[in-house]
Motif scaffolding. Structure first.
Motif, short mmCIF file in Angstrom:
data_model
loop_
_atom_site.label_atom_id
_atom_site.label_comp_id
_atom_site.label_asym_id
_atom_site.label_seq_id
_atom_site.Cartn_x
_atom_site.Cartn_y
_atom_site.Cartn_z
N PHE A 1 61.13 -8.88 1.68
CA PHE A 1 61.72 -7.60 1.24
C PHE A 1 60.65 -6.51 1.26
CE2 PHE A 1 62.32 -4.89 -2.61
CZ PHE A 1 63.35 -4.09 -2.09
N ALA B 1 58.12 -6.35 -6.10
CA ALA B 1 59.51 -6.18 -5.65
C ALA B 1 60.36 -5.68 -6.81
CB ALA B 1 60.05 -7.49 -5.09
N CYS C 1 60.62 -12.28 -1.64
CA CYS C 1 60.16 -10.94 -2.08
C CYS C 1 59.20 -10.34 -1.06
CB CYS C 1 59.50 -11.04 -3.46
SG CYS C 1 60.71 -11.40 -4.76
N VAL D 1 68.72 -7.58 3.71
CA VAL D 1 67.29 -7.84 3.91
C VAL D 1 67.19 -9.01 4.89
CG1 VAL D 1 65.11 -8.53 2.84
CG2 VAL D 1 66.75 -7.14 1.54
N GLN E 1 59.62 -4.79 4.50
CA GLN E 1 60.51 -3.71 4.97
C GLN E 1 59.95 -2.33 4.61
OE1 GLN E 1 63.29 -3.94 6.89
NE2 GLN E 1 62.75 -6.11 7.07
N LEU F 1 69.88 -2.61 1.64
CA LEU F 1 68.52 -2.24 2.05
C LEU F 1 68.51 -0.79 2.54
CD1 LEU F 1 65.60 -3.15 2.57
CD2 LEU F 1 66.32 -3.90 4.85
N LEU G 1 68.32 -8.98 -5.12
CA LEU G 1 67.82 -8.47 -3.83
C LEU G 1 68.95 -7.68 -3.19
CD1 LEU G 1 65.87 -11.16 -1.73
CD2 LEU G 1 64.99 -9.01 -2.68
#
Ligand SMILES: Cc1cc2nc3c(=O)[nH]c(=O)nc-3n(C[C@H](O)[C@H](O)[C@H](O)COP(=O)(O)O)c2cc1C
Length: 388
Positions: free
Chosen positions: A148, A359, A145, A26, A151, A371, A22
């Motif tokens: 994430f 994701a 996920c 985030v 976003q 991010l 990741l």
């Protein structure tokens, strides 16, 4: 690459999950992970175990001050029931309790095939890991996920479309799915009250007769950009990757992308999604979404629709015929405290699996270490798509 692993036994100390890849920064809410874990435990038809466990995640690495920091995220979910099992399944020594051996393998479980493969006469060692308790870890990973994906304006929700013979006869709107997601009490996670009652009645019959039932859940993903996945190779096609993720779930024996089952009965002229162009808005759109948002293994910008087909739960209060591993005599299969129907919970797990695959695909295309970098890559691509 975004990758995850899970560990843990059904009656062990805890479930464990790690998620690596990741991007940094985030925003992560522990409450949102716990909410997803709670949703996985709900639904009419669950057995005694889910009344014992109220799953709460402990994030022990990778998240600081409520954001990811780029390092692997490690999570633990403790089993409350461990206090009753620490003597039965100790890490070292024999323990001083009954080992609760399982020598009468249950048809439909990994008990016998796993026992033969791993060379154990006690299927306990097999069922502890084959159990769908493992999906607690998947749901925790999926919850990260989802945060994430949010976003990028992507949402993933589910609902139940069939329990046994009781079936939802209409489509559900996104607003209805959002309504289900925010419910504080879950019966069967169906958008139609009358159908939900019929589903409950099917489970009532199974309760009364010592039987179990399966069903179908549907996962919908909204806001997915055109262009995730690829037609170029068997293992880059996103429909295939979603199918693998869904069928990897315990008790899921089939998967449907879009309206696949209906399409198999129809003529081609009835099932393809016609292509249109709005000259004022300068964008393509479709006359329908029977493909479930995927063509040639590539997302086409429509909502993604994936269904999972669950067989009935294998453990029966009225056990089926089996053979005792020690005596080789015919016997009734073992009974272990068990659920009767799990379709709403399976839907929540299905959401997690879809969120993980999306994701992964999103990061393959727009990947960045932070991010901000990922969003920049995403925004540039969206600009390119707008100008296409
Ligand atoms: C959420 C969920 C809960 C489950 N609970 C049980 C259960 O209580 N008892 C049981 O026998 N099977 C249960 N199952 C199904 C088994 O885990 C599964 O059938 C078994 O591991 C064999 O794997 P297979 O059916 O995928 O071949 C559950 C499945 C899911 C998705």
């Amino acid at each position: 690459m975004l990758r995850f692993e899970t560990a843990g036994e059904s009656h062990g100390e805890c479930l464990v999950a790690t998620l690596t890849g990741l991007p940094a920064s985030v925003p992560i809410s522990v409450a949102q992970v716990n909410r997803e874990l709670w949703r996985r435990q709900q639904g009419f038809g669950r057995g005694g175990r889910m009344k014992i466990e109220t799953d709460q995640v402990e994030i022990v690495s990778g998240v600081r001050h409520s954001i990811t920091i780029g390092s692997p995220v490690a999570m633990i979910i403790r089993n409350k029931d461990w206090k009753n099992w620490s003597n039965i399944l100790p890490v070292e020594g024999e323990g001083d309790g009954d080992r609760k051996p399982v020598t009468k393998p249950r048809p439909g479980h990994a008990d016998l095939a796993g026992g033969i493969k791993y060379d154990f006469m006690d299927a306990r060692y097999i069922l502890e890991r084959a159990s769908a308790r493992e999906t607690t870890s998947r749901v925790a990973v999926g919850a990260l996920c989802k945060q994430f994906l949010a976003q990028f304006g992507i949402g993933v929700l589910s609902h139940v479309v069939q329990v046994g013979t009781a079936q939802l006869e209409r489509e559900a709107t996104w607003q209805e799915l959002e309504g289900l997601h925010s419910r504080e009490e879950v019966l069967l996670n169906c958008v139609d009250g009358e159908t939900e009652q019929r589903m409950k009645e099917v489970i009532d019959v199974a309760y009364r007769t010592g039987d179990t039932v399966g069903g179908v859940f549907e996962v919908v993903a909204r806001g997915v950009p055109v262009g995730l996945g690829s037609h170029i190779a068997w293992d880059t096609r996103l429909d295939g990757r979603l199918a693998q993720a869904i069928v990897s779930m315990q008790a899921v024996k089939g998967v449907e992308v879009g309206s696949a089952r209906e399409q198999a009965r129809e003529y081609g002229s009835k099932v393809q999604d016609t292509i249109h162009y709005d000259k004022e808005e300068k964008r393509f759109h479709r006359g329908s979404n029977k493909a479930g948002g995927l063509e040639g293994g590539i997302t086409n910008g429509s909502d993604i629709y994936v269904r999972g087909l669950l067989k009935p739960i294998s453990t029966l209060r009225r056990p089926l015929e089996s053979v005792d591993l020690t005596t080789r005599e015919s016997t009734a299969a073992a009974y272990e405290r068990s659920d009767i129907a799990v379709v709403p919970a399976a839907g929540v797990i299905g959401e997690a699996m879809v969120a993980i695959v999306l994701a992964q695909a999103l990061l393959e295309k727009f990947g960045g270490d932070s991010l901000r970098e990922t969003k920049r890559n995403y925004d540039h691509y969206i600009e390119q798509v707008r100008n296409y």
